[in-house]
Write a protein that holds these residues in place. Sequence first.
Motif: not given
Length: 281
Positions: A116-125, A131-135
């Motif tokens: 239980s808690g926060n999950f994130s994915c980090e995408v890098t081109a 360029s990199t974005k994390t959600v």
Amino acid sequence: MRGSPGSMDRRASCLLLLLLLLLSATQRGRGLKNVSLLVFPPAVQRGQHASLLCLYDLEGAPLYSVKWYRGRLEFYRYSPSEKPPTKIFPFPGIHVDLSVSNDSLVVLRNVGFNLSGNFSCEVTADAPSFSTKTVHQHLLVVALPEEPPRLEVEGSRYYPGDILKANCSSAPSRPASSIAFLINDSPVGYSQTVASRQPDQLESSWQSLTTQLFPSHFAAGRLVLRCTAYIGTLYRQSAEARFYSKGREPVPERVTSPNMTSRTSTSLQCLLLVLSCQFFR
């Protein structure tokens, strides 16, 4: 006056550098957009599996990597340029199903409360933009009660003016169930639900009710007491007890004889007949 060859070279170099910067900025703007993370289900039963879906648009740019985190710790990575493209990093309680996980989907099997808690994915081109974005998105692991709530009421009959006392308890769960009382579908009682820790990180809960009854509580002579145990929108179960006011109880009918006068007259006639028979003997 015409410029010297050295100054012209410097101007050409500046123009070329400016063009490269503009091209790089354009590539960064076009390389990666619309990144989002979906967790399904957002609240998953302990021991079941959860799916994490990372959506993104590279706009034709190549993918460099997708990294997955629980909190700040990476547990899964997809890099198409590496062999194999998938890589798992040890994390207590995380079991990635590699047979169905890929560059946008990660499936977790047999989840436990510690996830239980926060999950994130980090995408890098990939080059040239990198360029990199994390959600981020939240996952909740729950354990729902295995049986409906239990309602106990003092007394078997109640009338207007009586004091009704009851207790309602809910089976162990995580998080603990909240409990509400209703009389004829109207909320009653405002005491706070009490929870206690049980083995295996579960919590049981209970709540008591003490309220005076009025004639308005007996709709058409009937009172329905209900206790409902609920956990947000994930779980809702109820138990109920029914009572009837004095006015609804059967009243014994009076035993009367509508022909009392005729029966008395008949009895007198029989007596006179007997006496006359005795007289004429």
